[in-house]
Design a protein around this motif. Structure first.
Motif, PDB file in Angstrom:
ATOM      1  N   VAL A 133       2.352   2.347  -3.757  1.00  0.00           N
ATOM      2  CA  VAL A 133       1.216   1.845  -4.678  1.00  0.00           C
ATOM      3  C   VAL A 133       0.702   3.779  -4.556  1.00  0.00           C
ATOM      4  CG1 VAL A 133      -0.716   2.035  -5.343  1.00  0.00           C
ATOM      5  CG2 VAL A 133       0.356  -0.265  -5.191  1.00  0.00           C
ATOM      6  N   ALA A 134       0.715   4.367  -3.092  1.00  0.00           N
ATOM      7  CA  ALA A 134       0.391   5.653  -2.781  1.00  0.00           C
ATOM      8  C   ALA A 134       1.033   6.080  -3.258  1.00  0.00           C
ATOM      9  CB  ALA A 134      -0.071   5.499  -1.277  1.00  0.00           C
TER      10      ALA A 134
ATOM     11  N   ALA B 284       0.996  -0.668   0.106  1.00  0.00           N
ATOM     12  CA  ALA B 284      -0.316  -0.016   0.090  1.00  0.00           C
ATOM     13  C   ALA B 284       0.530   1.681  -0.492  1.00  0.00           C
ATOM     14  CB  ALA B 284      -1.132   0.556   0.884  1.00  0.00           C
TER      15      ALA B 284
ATOM     16  N   THR C 266      -1.263  -5.188 -11.527  1.00  0.00           N
ATOM     17  CA  THR C 266      -1.121  -6.582  -9.796  1.00  0.00           C
ATOM     18  C   THR C 266      -0.661  -7.677 -10.700  1.00  0.00           C
ATOM     19  OG1 THR C 266      -3.364  -7.331 -11.270  1.00  0.00           O
ATOM     20  CG2 THR C 266      -3.390  -4.958  -9.525  1.00  0.00           C
TER      21      THR C 266
ATOM     22  N   HIS D  55      -4.047  -7.109  -0.926  1.00  0.00           N
ATOM     23  CA  HIS D  55      -3.058  -5.505  -1.165  1.00  0.00           C
ATOM     24  C   HIS D  55      -3.825  -5.225  -1.513  1.00  0.00           C
ATOM     25  CE1 HIS D  55       1.145  -6.893   0.067  1.00  0.00           C
ATOM     26  NE2 HIS D  55       0.880  -7.367  -0.766  1.00  0.00           N
TER      27      HIS D  55
ATOM     28  N   TRP E 236      -4.619  -1.057  -0.043  1.00  0.00           N
ATOM     29  CA  TRP E 236      -4.624   0.515  -0.541  1.00  0.00           C
ATOM     30  C   TRP E 236      -5.242   1.929  -0.160  1.00  0.00           C
ATOM     31  CZ3 TRP E 236      -4.481  -1.346  -6.638  1.00  0.00           C
ATOM     32  CH2 TRP E 236      -3.410  -2.160  -6.874  1.00  0.00           C
TER      33      TRP E 236
END
Length: 243
Positions: free
Chosen positions: A58-59, A55, A78, A92, A96
């Motif tokens: 990705v953030a 997370a 993914t 996952h 997020w």
């Protein structure tokens, strides 16, 4: 629509100019959009520059790119190479904190439907990755219920320039009943021939350092923006031929 794929599974050992950090991805996205990209696909990386679905990574990547190119859709991978277990991949996605606009799901990988369902639960668009030479098209088209995907990513994989167009035509024929937009792209030696075909067919296309590191004339590309500019030139040429 022309999508730029900023980095992919590659590492800096393969390409020293590869954007890896959130700041590098943001700079690469800004340059690519200025060159004509309309959509962004990226692979968030961990501290060791490996693909991750964590997370925080990705953030960081999505937030930085969004700030650099506000209003441009941003998507992530993914891929099972990042997290082999599909249940963990889906977990996952549900963790997020910053949501991309879309994410690719490869239908030849186990658990594609589960990962796609997790994305849809979060309101994230699904790009259905359909690789040539795999059972992905049959799996995707044979799934029960309505097709709820943003687009199909039709990828011509594992072929050189000689066989690229035949492989692309076969893949498009397999996907002829898919009532969703198709983004056609290749990789390596097939990237530029397939992009020309996509432009001639008026399909969405993709280019970037994930797919190819060289320009159409074989010279090394300085970065994603150079690849996008070359792709825009090809798309323009094909448009003139159709007039």
């Amino acid at each position: 629509m022309l999508q730029v794929c900023l980095n992919g599974v590659r590492s800096r050992a393969e390409c020293p100019r590869l954007p890896v950090t959130a700041a590098e991805l943001a700079a690469a996205a800004r340059e690519a959009v200025a060159a004509g990209a309309e959509d962004i696909h990226l692979h968030p990386k961990d501290r060791d520059a490996r693909d991750t679905l964590e997370a925080d990574a990705v953030a960081a990547a999505v937030s930085a790119v969004r700030a650099a190119v506000p209003g441009v859709p941003v998507g992530v991978t993914t891929g099972a190479w990042a997290v082999p277990d599909p249940h963990v991949r889906a977990a996952h996605v549900r963790s997020w904190s910053v949501l991309p606009d879309h994410a690719s799901v490869n239908w030849h990988e186990d658990g594609a439907d589960e990962v796609a369902a997790a994305l849809l639960e979060r309101g994230i668009g699904v790009e259905a990755g359909i690789y040539s030479g795999t059972p992905a098209a049959e799996r995707f088209l044979g799934r029960p219920g309505p097709v709820r995907v943003l687009r199909v990513l039709a990828e011509v994989a594992g072929t050189g320039s000689q066989g690229a167009l035949h492989a692309a035509e076969r893949l498009l024929a397999e996907l002829s009943s898919a009532a969703v937009p198709i983004l056609l792209h290749g990789e390596g030696a097939s990237a530029w021939p397939v992009l020309r075909l996509a432009a001639a067919r008026r399909l969405d296309a993709r280019i970037g350092m994930e797919d190819v590191l060289a320009l159409p004339d074989g010279r090394p590309a300085a970065g994603n923006a150079a690849l996008v500019r070359a792709a825009r030139g090809i798309i323009h040429q094909e448009g003139l031929r159709a007039c």
